[in-house]
Design a protein around this motif. Structure first.
Motif, PDB file in Angstrom:
ATOM      1  N   ASP A  49       8.788  55.242  77.669  1.00  0.00           N
ATOM      2  CA  ASP A  49       8.858  55.916  76.361  1.00  0.00           C
ATOM      3  C   ASP A  49      10.069  56.832  76.278  1.00  0.00           C
ATOM      4  OD1 ASP A  49       8.050  57.739  78.294  1.00  0.00           O
ATOM      5  OD2 ASP A  49       6.760  58.860  76.932  1.00  0.00           O
ATOM      6  N   ARG A  61      -1.587  51.109  74.780  1.00  0.00           N
ATOM      7  CA  ARG A  61      -2.227  52.431  74.795  1.00  0.00           C
ATOM      8  C   ARG A  61      -1.887  53.161  73.499  1.00  0.00           C
ATOM      9  NH1 ARG A  61       1.840  54.282  79.473  1.00  0.00           N
ATOM     10  NH2 ARG A  61       3.564  54.889  78.163  1.00  0.00           N
ATOM     11  N   ARG A  72       3.444  58.046  89.042  1.00  0.00           N
ATOM     12  CA  ARG A  72       2.890  57.539  90.294  1.00  0.00           C
ATOM     13  C   ARG A  72       2.388  58.691  91.177  1.00  0.00           C
ATOM     14  NH1 ARG A  72       4.572  52.203  92.189  1.00  0.00           N
ATOM     15  NH2 ARG A  72       5.374  51.060  90.403  1.00  0.00           N
ATOM     16  N   ASP A 122       0.256  49.251  79.200  1.00  0.00           N
ATOM     17  CA  ASP A 122       1.357  50.118  78.773  1.00  0.00           C
ATOM     18  C   ASP A 122       1.746  49.885  77.312  1.00  0.00           C
ATOM     19  OD1 ASP A 122       1.390  51.191  81.286  1.00  0.00           O
ATOM     20  OD2 ASP A 122       3.153  50.110  81.990  1.00  0.00           O
ATOM     21  N   ARG A 168       0.599  63.045  80.184  1.00  0.00           N
ATOM     22  CA  ARG A 168       1.943  62.870  79.608  1.00  0.00           C
ATOM     23  C   ARG A 168       2.548  64.224  79.241  1.00  0.00           C
ATOM     24  NH1 ARG A 168       2.570  57.625  79.463  1.00  0.00           N
ATOM     25  NH2 ARG A 168       4.683  57.938  78.752  1.00  0.00           N
TER      26      ARG A 168
HETATM   27  O1  C5P Z   1       8.085  52.332  86.288  1.00  0.00           O
HETATM   28  P1  C5P Z   1       6.881  52.399  87.184  1.00  0.00           P
HETATM   29  O2  C5P Z   1       6.299  51.061  87.494  1.00  0.00           O
HETATM   30  O3  C5P Z   1       7.129  53.192  88.416  1.00  0.00           O
HETATM   31  O4  C5P Z   1       5.793  53.216  86.337  1.00  0.00           O
HETATM   32  C1  C5P Z   1       4.448  53.314  86.734  1.00  0.00           C
HETATM   33  C2  C5P Z   1       3.587  53.507  85.494  1.00  0.00           C
HETATM   34  O5  C5P Z   1       3.828  54.795  84.935  1.00  0.00           O
HETATM   35  C3  C5P Z   1       3.848  52.531  84.353  1.00  0.00           C
HETATM   36  O6  C5P Z   1       3.090  51.340  84.461  1.00  0.00           O
HETATM   37  C4  C5P Z   1       3.451  53.334  83.121  1.00  0.00           C
HETATM   38  O7  C5P Z   1       2.086  53.216  82.825  1.00  0.00           O
HETATM   39  C5  C5P Z   1       3.717  54.758  83.522  1.00  0.00           C
HETATM   40  N1  C5P Z   1       4.924  55.289  82.893  1.00  0.00           N
HETATM   41  C6  C5P Z   1       4.814  55.772  81.611  1.00  0.00           C
HETATM   42  N2  C5P Z   1       5.882  56.349  81.014  1.00  0.00           N
HETATM   43  C7  C5P Z   1       7.072  56.428  81.650  1.00  0.00           C
HETATM   44  C8  C5P Z   1       7.205  55.909  82.955  1.00  0.00           C
HETATM   45  C9  C5P Z   1       6.106  55.335  83.546  1.00  0.00           C
HETATM   46  O8  C5P Z   1       3.750  55.696  80.992  1.00  0.00           O
HETATM   47  N3  C5P Z   1       8.086  57.021  81.042  1.00  0.00           N
END
Ligand code: C5P
Length: 217
Positions: free
Chosen positions: A127, A183, A36, A180, A105
């Motif tokens: 993940d 991807r 975020r 999510d 990432r």
């Molecule tokens: O959990 P939250 O809604 O705050 O995460 C925001 C976005 O960050 C998710 O929709 C996802 O795309 C990404 N995210 C991710 N891998 C993580 C945590 C979050 O790709 N480990």
């Protein structure tokens, strides 16, 4: 001890993970907040997430730091505490978009692994069990029906006096789940050795108790 909690948007991961961490005296690490923070930067600076060169240039200018204040995780973006700002739905949607990019990432992986290497953590995300902490002692895949999740998110926003529209939240959740889960890199999926927990009909206390019961001694 590393506990990984993954699942779709609005499944209650952060509430549950925070509670488990508190009861066990572990650190709660919210990895979504890191994505975020990057999403917020892209929004503020108008960075085009589809322009690979622009993404790399932006990432070079971004520093994400995690600090703990009174036991609560705080996210700093280039020295500024953005923990509150990143909670907006628009930032969540942008986070999901930037999270599809390998360079984004890669930038967060070391930060996440280092936090888990030096202390007992409950880490939540998409993940964690499949990729970030493959050797976590306990992996939970926490989910709930779309209606339940939309309803919870709606109530959460209303409580915080933030703008909320139930139908819009439901649409956002479905779109975010789709993005999510589909991807190419580190998509949201249940790790083979994760325990599947549907919280639709459970209270927070019940979910927390179930997870704590499963922590290996
Ligand atoms: O959990 P939250 O809604 O705050 O995460 C925001 C976005 O960050 C998710 O929709 C996802 O795309 C990404 N995210 C991710 N891998 C993580 C945590 C979050 O790709 N480990």
């Amino acid at each position: 001890m590393n506990i990984a909690i993954d699942g779709p948007a609005g499944a209650g991961k952060s509430t549950i993970a925070r509670r488990v961490a508190k009861e066990k005296g572990y650190i709660y690490v919210d990895t979504g907040a890191m994505y975020r923070a990057i999403g917020l930067y892209f929004m503020n600076e108008g960075v085009d997430a589809e322009n690979a060169a622009a993404v790399l240039e932006a990432l070079a200018a971004i520093q994400v730091e995690i600090k703990y204040e009174a036991g609560e995780q705080q996210v700093y973006l280039n020295g500024k505490n953005v923990s509150k700002k990143i909670r907006q739905e628009a930032v969540g949607n942008m986070a999901s978009k930037v999270a599809t990019k390998q360079a984004v990432r890669d930038k967060l992986l070391d930060l996440q692994r280092n936090l888990a290497a030096t202390q007992d953590v409950v880490m939540d995300g998409r993940d964690i069990g499949t990729f970030v902490l493959p050797n976590a002692e306990l992996k939970i895949y926490l989910t709930a029906s779309v209606d339940t999740r939309a309803d919870r998110r709606y109530k959460e926003l209303v409580e915080k006096h933030m703008p909320a529209d139930l139908e819009e939240i439901k649409r956002d959740i479905e779109a975010r789940d789709y993005q999510d889960m589909h991807r190419e890199i580190a998509p949201l999926t249940q790790a083979e050795d994760a325990y599947y927990l549907d919280s639709s009909a459970l209270t927070i206390d019940e979910v927390v108790a179930e997870i704590i019961r499963r922590i290996p001694q």
